[in-house]
Design a protein around this motif. Sequence first.
Motif, PDB file in Angstrom:
ATOM      1  N   GLN A  62     -17.972   7.771  65.876  1.00 35.05           N
ATOM      2  CA  GLN A  62     -18.780   8.050  64.680  1.00 35.05           C
ATOM      3  C   GLN A  62     -19.610   6.904  64.112  1.00 35.05           C
ATOM      4  O   GLN A  62     -20.806   6.970  63.701  1.00 35.05           O
ATOM      5  CB  GLN A  62     -18.073   8.612  63.565  1.00 35.05           C
ATOM      6  CG  GLN A  62     -18.861   8.927  62.219  1.00 35.05           C
ATOM      7  CD  GLN A  62     -19.591  10.293  62.673  1.00 35.05           C
ATOM      8  OE1 GLN A  62     -19.968  10.992  63.875  1.00 35.05           O
ATOM      9  NE2 GLN A  62     -20.650  10.927  61.585  1.00 35.05           N
ATOM     10  N   PHE A  63     -19.053   5.901  64.002  1.00 37.09           N
ATOM     11  CA  PHE A  63     -19.684   4.530  63.453  1.00 37.09           C
ATOM     12  C   PHE A  63     -20.742   3.973  64.242  1.00 37.09           C
ATOM     13  O   PHE A  63     -21.572   3.212  63.934  1.00 37.09           O
ATOM     14  CB  PHE A  63     -18.592   3.408  63.003  1.00 37.09           C
ATOM     15  CG  PHE A  63     -17.590   3.822  61.600  1.00 37.09           C
ATOM     16  CD1 PHE A  63     -17.961   4.887  60.996  1.00 37.09           C
ATOM     17  CD2 PHE A  63     -16.739   3.283  61.359  1.00 37.09           C
ATOM     18  CE1 PHE A  63     -17.246   5.243  59.874  1.00 37.09           C
ATOM     19  CE2 PHE A  63     -15.728   3.458  60.381  1.00 37.09           C
ATOM     20  CZ  PHE A  63     -16.197   4.700  59.692  1.00 37.09           C
ATOM     21  N   GLN A  64     -20.536   4.244  65.584  1.00 37.30           N
ATOM     22  CA  GLN A  64     -21.691   3.837  66.433  1.00 37.30           C
ATOM     23  C   GLN A  64     -23.021   4.423  66.056  1.00 37.30           C
ATOM     24  O   GLN A  64     -24.162   3.679  65.806  1.00 37.30           O
ATOM     25  CB  GLN A  64     -21.327   4.009  67.770  1.00 37.30           C
ATOM     26  CG  GLN A  64     -20.255   3.206  68.488  1.00 37.30           C
ATOM     27  CD  GLN A  64     -20.000   3.549  70.046  1.00 37.30           C
ATOM     28  OE1 GLN A  64     -20.918   3.301  70.818  1.00 37.30           O
ATOM     29  NE2 GLN A  64     -18.858   4.015  70.301  1.00 37.30           N
ATOM     30  N   LYS A  65     -22.780   5.753  65.520  1.00 34.32           N
ATOM     31  CA  LYS A  65     -24.112   6.249  65.243  1.00 34.32           C
ATOM     32  C   LYS A  65     -24.321   5.970  63.727  1.00 34.32           C
ATOM     33  O   LYS A  65     -25.509   5.721  63.159  1.00 34.32           O
ATOM     34  CB  LYS A  65     -23.783   7.857  65.045  1.00 34.32           C
ATOM     35  CG  LYS A  65     -23.581   8.553  66.680  1.00 34.32           C
ATOM     36  CD  LYS A  65     -23.742   9.966  66.629  1.00 34.32           C
ATOM     37  CE  LYS A  65     -22.855  10.738  65.692  1.00 34.32           C
ATOM     38  NZ  LYS A  65     -22.834  12.001  65.809  1.00 34.32           N
ATOM     39  N   ALA A  66     -23.391   5.861  62.724  1.00 34.86           N
ATOM     40  CA  ALA A  66     -23.637   6.088  61.409  1.00 34.86           C
ATOM     41  C   ALA A  66     -23.999   4.591  60.715  1.00 34.86           C
ATOM     42  O   ALA A  66     -24.558   4.479  60.036  1.00 34.86           O
ATOM     43  CB  ALA A  66     -22.277   6.450  60.558  1.00 34.86           C
ATOM     44  N   LEU A  67     -23.562   3.588  61.667  1.00 38.85           N
ATOM     45  CA  LEU A  67     -23.626   2.399  61.186  1.00 38.85           C
ATOM     46  C   LEU A  67     -24.653   1.308  62.320  1.00 38.85           C
ATOM     47  O   LEU A  67     -24.266   0.198  62.207  1.00 38.85           O
ATOM     48  CB  LEU A  67     -22.250   1.422  60.587  1.00 38.85           C
ATOM     49  CG  LEU A  67     -21.459   2.384  59.893  1.00 38.85           C
ATOM     50  CD1 LEU A  67     -20.217   1.641  59.715  1.00 38.85           C
ATOM     51  CD2 LEU A  67     -22.069   2.208  58.536  1.00 38.85           C
ATOM     52  N   ARG A  71     -20.758  -0.733  71.053  1.00 39.84           N
ATOM     53  CA  ARG A  71     -19.384  -0.440  71.208  1.00 39.84           C
ATOM     54  C   ARG A  71     -18.271  -1.488  71.193  1.00 39.84           C
ATOM     55  O   ARG A  71     -17.264  -1.233  70.499  1.00 39.84           O
ATOM     56  CB  ARG A  71     -19.134  -0.170  72.804  1.00 39.84           C
ATOM     57  CG  ARG A  71     -17.903   0.599  73.176  1.00 39.84           C
ATOM     58  CD  ARG A  71     -17.703   0.972  74.827  1.00 39.84           C
ATOM     59  NE  ARG A  71     -18.817   2.244  75.017  1.00 39.84           N
ATOM     60  CZ  ARG A  71     -19.724   2.162  76.035  1.00 39.84           C
ATOM     61  NH1 ARG A  71     -19.883   1.037  76.572  1.00 39.84           N
ATOM     62  NH2 ARG A  71     -20.688   3.044  76.010  1.00 39.84           N
ATOM     63  N   GLY A  72     -18.816  -2.779  71.319  1.00 39.64           N
ATOM     64  CA  GLY A  72     -17.863  -3.863  71.096  1.00 39.64           C
ATOM     65  C   GLY A  72     -17.364  -4.212  69.582  1.00 39.64           C
ATOM     66  O   GLY A  72     -16.279  -4.329  69.159  1.00 39.64           O
ATOM     67  N   GLU A  73     -18.586  -3.857  68.739  1.00 42.30           N
ATOM     68  CA  GLU A  73     -18.247  -4.064  67.332  1.00 42.30           C
ATOM     69  C   GLU A  73     -17.502  -3.014  66.803  1.00 42.30           C
ATOM     70  O   GLU A  73     -16.527  -3.071  65.981  1.00 42.30           O
ATOM     71  CB  GLU A  73     -19.731  -3.961  66.612  1.00 42.30           C
ATOM     72  CG  GLU A  73     -20.675  -5.244  66.797  1.00 42.30           C
ATOM     73  CD  GLU A  73     -22.086  -5.001  66.525  1.00 42.30           C
ATOM     74  OE1 GLU A  73     -22.707  -6.094  66.059  1.00 42.30           O
ATOM     75  OE2 GLU A  73     -22.603  -4.138  66.547  1.00 42.30           O
ATOM     76  N   ALA A  74     -17.772  -1.806  67.105  1.00 43.88           N
ATOM     77  CA  ALA A  74     -16.975  -0.417  66.851  1.00 43.88           C
ATOM     78  C   ALA A  74     -15.441  -0.785  67.314  1.00 43.88           C
ATOM     79  O   ALA A  74     -14.759  -0.357  66.519  1.00 43.88           O
ATOM     80  CB  ALA A  74     -17.414   0.565  67.340  1.00 43.88           C
ATOM     81  N   GLU A 214     -24.349  10.636  58.326  1.00 47.24           N
ATOM     82  CA  GLU A 214     -23.486  10.335  59.302  1.00 47.24           C
ATOM     83  C   GLU A 214     -22.268   9.729  58.753  1.00 47.24           C
ATOM     84  O   GLU A 214     -20.883  10.253  58.940  1.00 47.24           O
ATOM     85  CB  GLU A 214     -23.941   9.886  60.590  1.00 47.24           C
ATOM     86  CG  GLU A 214     -25.036  10.771  61.547  1.00 47.24           C
ATOM     87  CD  GLU A 214     -24.090  12.045  62.110  1.00 47.24           C
ATOM     88  OE1 GLU A 214     -22.981  11.652  62.319  1.00 47.24           O
ATOM     89  OE2 GLU A 214     -24.918  12.866  62.008  1.00 47.24           O
ATOM     90  N   ALA A 215     -22.511   8.726  58.119  1.00 48.79           N
ATOM     91  CA  ALA A 215     -21.437   8.028  57.337  1.00 48.79           C
ATOM     92  C   ALA A 215     -20.735   8.652  56.232  1.00 48.79           C
ATOM     93  O   ALA A 215     -19.386   8.792  56.118  1.00 48.79           O
ATOM     94  CB  ALA A 215     -21.947   6.830  56.684  1.00 48.79           C
ATOM     95  N   ALA A 216     -21.377   9.803  55.722  1.00 43.47           N
ATOM     96  CA  ALA A 216     -20.603  10.598  54.609  1.00 43.47           C
ATOM     97  C   ALA A 216     -19.866  11.752  55.186  1.00 43.47           C
ATOM     98  O   ALA A 216     -18.986  12.222  54.344  1.00 43.47           O
ATOM     99  CB  ALA A 216     -21.878  11.291  53.928  1.00 43.47           C
ATOM    100  N   PHE A 285     -12.220   7.084  74.988  1.00 46.13           N
ATOM    101  CA  PHE A 285     -12.252   8.256  75.758  1.00 46.13           C
ATOM    102  C   PHE A 285     -13.489   8.958  75.578  1.00 46.13           C
ATOM    103  O   PHE A 285     -14.246   9.521  76.237  1.00 46.13           O
ATOM    104  CB  PHE A 285     -10.986   9.191  75.228  1.00 46.13           C
ATOM    105  CG  PHE A 285     -10.755  10.354  76.326  1.00 46.13           C
ATOM    106  CD1 PHE A 285      -9.988  10.130  77.551  1.00 46.13           C
ATOM    107  CD2 PHE A 285     -11.275  11.619  75.939  1.00 46.13           C
ATOM    108  CE1 PHE A 285      -9.952  11.132  78.309  1.00 46.13           C
ATOM    109  CE2 PHE A 285     -11.358  12.577  76.689  1.00 46.13           C
ATOM    110  CZ  PHE A 285     -10.591  12.493  77.824  1.00 46.13           C
ATOM    111  N   VAL A 286     -13.925   9.379  74.251  1.00 38.34           N
ATOM    112  CA  VAL A 286     -15.096  10.001  74.099  1.00 38.34           C
ATOM    113  C   VAL A 286     -16.148   9.188  74.657  1.00 38.34           C
ATOM    114  O   VAL A 286     -17.242   9.952  75.230  1.00 38.34           O
ATOM    115  CB  VAL A 286     -15.178  10.216  72.252  1.00 38.34           C
ATOM    116  CG1 VAL A 286     -16.584  10.917  72.149  1.00 38.34           C
ATOM    117  CG2 VAL A 286     -14.046  11.181  71.727  1.00 38.34           C
ATOM    118  N   ASP A 287     -16.297   7.925  74.461  1.00 33.87           N
ATOM    119  CA  ASP A 287     -17.547   7.307  75.077  1.00 33.87           C
ATOM    120  C   ASP A 287     -17.451   7.619  76.564  1.00 33.87           C
ATOM    121  O   ASP A 287     -18.635   7.506  77.012  1.00 33.87           O
ATOM    122  CB  ASP A 287     -17.526   5.813  74.365  1.00 33.87           C
ATOM    123  CG  ASP A 287     -18.164   5.602  73.123  1.00 33.87           C
ATOM    124  OD1 ASP A 287     -18.640   6.532  72.829  1.00 33.87           O
ATOM    125  OD2 ASP A 287     -18.121   4.331  73.099  1.00 33.87           O
TER     126      ASP A 287
END
Length: 437
Positions: A62-67, A71-74, A214-216, A285-287
């Motif tokens: 979710q945070f890959q999209k919202a922020l 992948r490494g940062e998430a 997305e963040a909300a 897993f989702v990724d």
Amino acid sequence: MGISMPPVAVKDLPRDDEGDPTAGSPSGRFVTPGFRAGFVLVTAMFFTWALANNLNDILIRQFQKALALSRGEAGFIQFVFYLAYFLWAIPAGMLMRRFGYRAGLLLGLAFYAVGALLFYPAAEIHRYWAFLLALFVLASGAAFLETAANPFIARFGDSSRASQRLTLAQAFNGLGAVVAPTIGGLFIFSGIEHSAQDIAAMSTDQLQAYRASEAAMVQGPYLALAVFVVILAVAIARVRLPVIRESEHEGAGAVAAVLRDRQLVGAVIAQFFYVGAQVCIWSYFVDFVKHLVPATPERTAAYLLSASLLLFMIGRFAGAALMHRIRPTRLLLLFGVTNVLLLALAIMLPGSAAVAALGLTSFFMSIMFPTIFALGIRNLGDGTALGSSLIIMAIIGGAIFPPLMGLLSESMDLQTALALPLLCFAIVAMFARTARD
């Protein structure tokens, strides 16, 4: 979970709130009369920290999209979360030795609730550091809960039935792991998925509005989680719980004595690599599903993760049954080698076959944490509490390996990066090969 717990010393047997010994008598009681409500509530703690742990697997996507994270940062979501476990394991044990297990549970629930509430302002300001702060506070609470509940649950009744009580409690931990991705799929994933081309075509205002919405999405689920935890805290404050008497004379000498136990040291190392492997697989897993089968919706990928975690829960019951016939070390070795082979298949196979191989690893992970834990503290005697804290500290593996795997996946490929958890399971198998039952 299927483990053989070490014998509980007489001085450590449960006592009632007035301090009279009531549990652990040769009655064979599963739970001592008068403590059933407390047992139910402490068992609920296993469900509670599993929710927090496994919602992280949804947050990474979710945070890959919202922020707009890589992948490494998430992956630093898991770093912050498991860092809290590492930092709090020994302080939590010291606090409970001084003020009791109830105090540890209440402080853990307080941290947990505050961390969950902090998700609301974090989403409002839309800053990654604010989410990481909220996660650290929440994970601090989970660390207190896990440090307290694992040894506490074993002492609610006759010591000969401790492993049965732990098996039941760990089943609820598995239930929380299954439920969390489903909650995330329903209430955190919005179902709105834009391609890179769509995002590139958005205006600045459109992109900002999309990311903010997305963040909300995390606000409602984490507010509900905070309410649930507050209700649990009120109940724990009022219910009757055993009082556990423990020695207060563990200093540097005791630490040195405990560390001379080679099996404990091996268990700490094995747990470090096991938790690292587990968190890597579930975090991405989702990724992984989206990478291998791009047409799969995010919600469907989340439900597939829930199915994998259902296998994890089933594996704990199956492991409990199998350990009546197979020694724990042999079963741990068999499961470790099996996961090495499954990950090799997940690396080499295409599409859905690779996803299936990766999903099956959860079944064979099921017995690893509790079995390594039990083998590590076996025959430590008065050093059991200290040894337990050291093994809990090994959870730091869950902080180190996911960001590393995320970085590897960016430099090569997510499928190839599975070589990292494969190596971790090989080390678990090596520990099983040398450990004593």
